[in-house]
Design a protein around this motif. Structure first.
Motif, short mmCIF file in Angstrom:
data_model
loop_
_atom_site.label_atom_id
_atom_site.label_comp_id
_atom_site.label_asym_id
_atom_site.label_seq_id
_atom_site.Cartn_x
_atom_site.Cartn_y
_atom_site.Cartn_z
N THR A 1 -3.12 0.16 2.91
CA THR A 1 -2.19 0.89 3.77
C THR A 1 -1.46 -0.08 4.69
N THR B 1 10.21 7.94 6.14
CA THR B 1 10.38 8.42 4.77
C THR B 1 9.92 7.35 3.77
N THR C 1 7.77 5.03 4.22
CA THR C 1 6.31 4.92 4.23
C THR C 1 5.68 6.02 3.40
N VAL C 2 6.18 7.25 3.62
CA VAL C 2 5.62 8.38 2.88
C VAL C 2 5.77 8.14 1.38
N ALA C 3 6.98 7.69 0.96
CA ALA C 3 7.24 7.46 -0.46
C ALA C 3 6.30 6.40 -1.02
N ARG C 4 6.14 5.30 -0.29
CA ARG C 4 5.29 4.21 -0.82
C ARG C 4 3.82 4.59 -0.85
N LEU C 5 3.39 5.33 0.20
CA LEU C 5 1.98 5.75 0.22
C LEU C 5 1.71 6.68 -0.96
N ALA C 6 2.68 7.57 -1.23
CA ALA C 6 2.53 8.50 -2.34
C ALA C 6 2.47 7.74 -3.66
N ALA C 7 3.36 6.75 -3.80
CA ALA C 7 3.40 5.97 -5.03
C ALA C 7 2.06 5.25 -5.25
N GLY D 1 -0.72 6.29 -4.21
CA GLY D 1 -1.79 7.28 -4.30
C GLY D 1 -2.74 7.25 -3.11
N ALA E 1 -3.89 8.95 0.22
CA ALA E 1 -3.78 10.18 1.01
C ALA E 1 -3.98 9.84 2.50
#
Lengths: 277, 325
Positions: free
Chosen positions: B246, B277, B279-285, B287, B289
């Motif tokens: 992270t 935005t 950060t959210v995209a990269r964290l999602a990519a 995986g 949570a």
């Protein structure tokens, strides 16, 4: 409050395009004081329990004193009632003046006076208004005292006009005495202290006087105090106006005290009010 | 070009016994703008407002509001201003309507006009339903609105709001902000004091930071944020073993380093609004949570730490003593 409501009705006119600035009207102190006196009346109306001191106290005092001391002091309850009623009226009306200092002290803590002080009105208007609004309390004391007095057998032996003059004199005196209470209310920190201090002022005035006993029965050193005591003069004036006792100079003395109290304590109270942060 | 200053104060000084509430404060607000006065409790914010609204006379310095001297022309100043205090100053025994009508009559609107104006404001502040109930039955938010309404009865050009949202819950705070914004849209000039940088940032055109009765910074919200640091993005991954991963992602979206500010919570300074935005995209990519993801402006404490090297809440008696000597 939802955001939508706020957006919908715009403020009707922008401040810069303000509705014509109100023109200056004459006698601002009188008009604004009256508006603020009305505020006091609404408050009184909303909190009738604040009237307990001026409604029940004269009743309780009259009943207790007449039936306990009547026989011993005046040789009979009826005679004592005639003697005592003007005294009780004066005492209760004087104690009624305590409330205004207490109330104003509480008001100051709440910040409502900040609002008044930020308005373009005479600075003394909130105080003058509050004092004037208290007239209604004094009228209630008077009515309450006479009502129970009549039930117990008190009778005015002069004429109605003199009786009304006596009542008005008592109410006038209370209004003037209010300024002492207002002054104390502006000076001390808590409303409890206002109550305490004013009680210490009113207590000796009521007892070291002709309210409960004829002054001739008092020790001579105390008689000097009694002779100066404003309540003595007020009570003697009322006995004259209600019962036809000799009036002497008592009415003049009472009026002189009224003027004196206002001349000294009104400026002091206003000054303390202006300084109050 | 000279700017049209509606509020100008120079070197305001006010002492209460030993307490030096103001030690030479300058403030200026241009017409139609909002000045945020930011500072902790006891910084002198309220004292400054009370001087500008003619409730207090300064011991030194001078101030003009709407072109009138607050001491010599206090009466004229009072015709120009509306004041909403820190403690909602409404009469609790009067109804909302009676409160507003009383102010209208005191402002010489005349009885009929005072009634119309009261009804308008009650409507505008969504208080019509409660208009005829004594103000003591109002909730905290309703009281604030009534208090603000009372300060607007005379359509003042200049409005002082002393900590208008202190004690309100966050949703009510947003409502109050909207009210302030629409006042400014209507052309009013506003001076508002606050303890929240977030609030000053949301509303003010310029911010003056005061501390111990002195101005320690004056700038636009953006300028101030450049000094004290902009927003911080805080992330708490649900799986603590992925803390390092992270942190790596956070380093990519911002130019700073990621610190673990609390157990399992990473914080990184971000300079633009897209960072969230991204950060959210990269964290999602990847995986990963997260249980917490938030964007913060520096708190008042952090602002003060940056500006003065100490926290706002620290009671710095030594400095005060030195100044006193």
């Amino acid at each position: 409050m939802s955001t939508t409501t706020l957006d919908a009705p715009r403020r009707p006119s922008t401040p810069s395009a303000a509705a014509p600035r109100p023109t200056k009207r004459p006698f601002p102190l009188v008009r604004h004081s009256l508006a603020l006196a009305k505020r006091s009346l609404i408050k009184t109306w909303r909190t009738p329990e604040a009237l307990i001191d001026v409604t029940l106290q004269p009743i309780i005092f009259l009943v207790i004193f007449v039936y306990i001391f009547g026989g011993a002091v005046a040789g009979g309850t009826q005679e004592y009632l005639q003697f005592l009623l003007p005294g009780i009226l004066a005492q209760t009306i004087a104690q009624g003046a305590i409330a205004i200092g207490v109330n104003l002290n509480t008001d100051l803590e709440k910040g409502i006076f900040d609002r008044f002080r930020s308005l373009p009105i005479p600075r003394s208007a909130p105080l003058v208004g509050a004092v004037s609004g208290d007239v209604v309390r004094y009228v209630i004391v008077t009515i309450s005292t006479f009502a129970i007095g009549y039930v117990m057998g008190f009778r005015i032996t002069t004429d109605p006009l003199s009786a009304i003059a006596g009542c008005l004199l008592a109410i006038l005196f209370a209004l003037c005495l209010s300024w002492v209470s207002v002054f104390v209310g502006m000076k001390v920190r808590t409303s409890g202290a206002v109550q305490g201090i004013m009680f210490l002022v009113i207590m000796p005035l009521s007892f070291a006087s002709n309210v409960f006993v004829p002054t001739s029965s008092l020790p001579s050193w105390m008689q000097t105090f009694v002779a100066w005591n404003p309540l003595t003069h007020l009570v003697a004036s009322m006995r004259g106006l209600f019962l036809g006792a000799p009036l002497g100079n008592h009415v003049w003395w009472t009026l002189a005290w009224c003027v004196g109290l206002v001349v000294v304590f009104m400026p002091l109270a206003l000054r303390a009010y202006r300084k109050k942060v | 070009m000279t700017t049209d200053l509606v509020i100008e104060a120079e070197g305001l000084i006010k002492h209460f016994g030993e307490t030096k509430a103001l030690q030479g404060v300058d403030l200026s607000v241009a017409r139609g703008t909002v000045l945020g006065v930011l500072g902790p409790n006891g910084a002198g914010k309220t004292t400054a407002v009370r001087i500008l609204s003619t409730l207090l006379v300064p011991d030194g310095g001078r101030a003009r509001v709407g072109g009138f001297d607050v001491v010599k022309d206090a009466e004229r100043v009072r015709q120009t201003i509306g004041l909403t205090g820190q403690y909602a100053s409404v009469d609790e025994d009067l109804t909302g309507r009676q409160n507003l009508q009383l102010i209208g009559v005191l402002l010489d609107l005349g009885k009929a006009q005072a009634k119309v104006r009261a009804a308008e404001l009650l409507e505008w502040f969504d208080l019509t339903d409660a208009a005829d109930r004594p103000a003591k039955t109002y909730s905290g938010g309703m009281r604030r609105r009534l208090d603000l309404a009372a300060s607007l009865v005379g359509r003042p050009d200049v409005i002082f709001l002393d900590e208008p949202t202190t004690g309100l819950d966050p949703s009510k705070r947003e409502d109050m902000w909207n009210v302030v914004r629409s006042l400014v849209d209507d052309g009013s000039t506003v001076l508002l004091t606050t303890q929240y940088l977030e609030e000053a940032d949301a509303l003010a055109d310029e911010i003056t930071v005061i501390d111990h009765g002195r101005v320690i910074a004056h700038d636009t919200p953006d300028g101030l944020k450049r000094i004290v640091g902009g927003q911080t993005l805080e992330v708490r991954p649900s799986d603590l073993s992925r803390l390092e991963e992270t942190a790596a992602i956070l380093r990519q979206v911002s130019d700073g380093r990621a610190d673990e500010i609390r157990k399992g919570v990473l914080a990184v300074p971000v300079s633009n609004d897209e960072a969230m935005t991204a950060t959210v995209a990269r964290l999602a990519a990847a995986g990963i949570a997260v249980t917490e993801l938030s964007l913060h402006l520096p708190s008042l404490d952090e602002v003060f730490f940056t500006l003065t090297g100490r926290t706002a809440s620290e009671d710095d008696t030594t400095t005060t003593k030195e100044v006193a000597a």
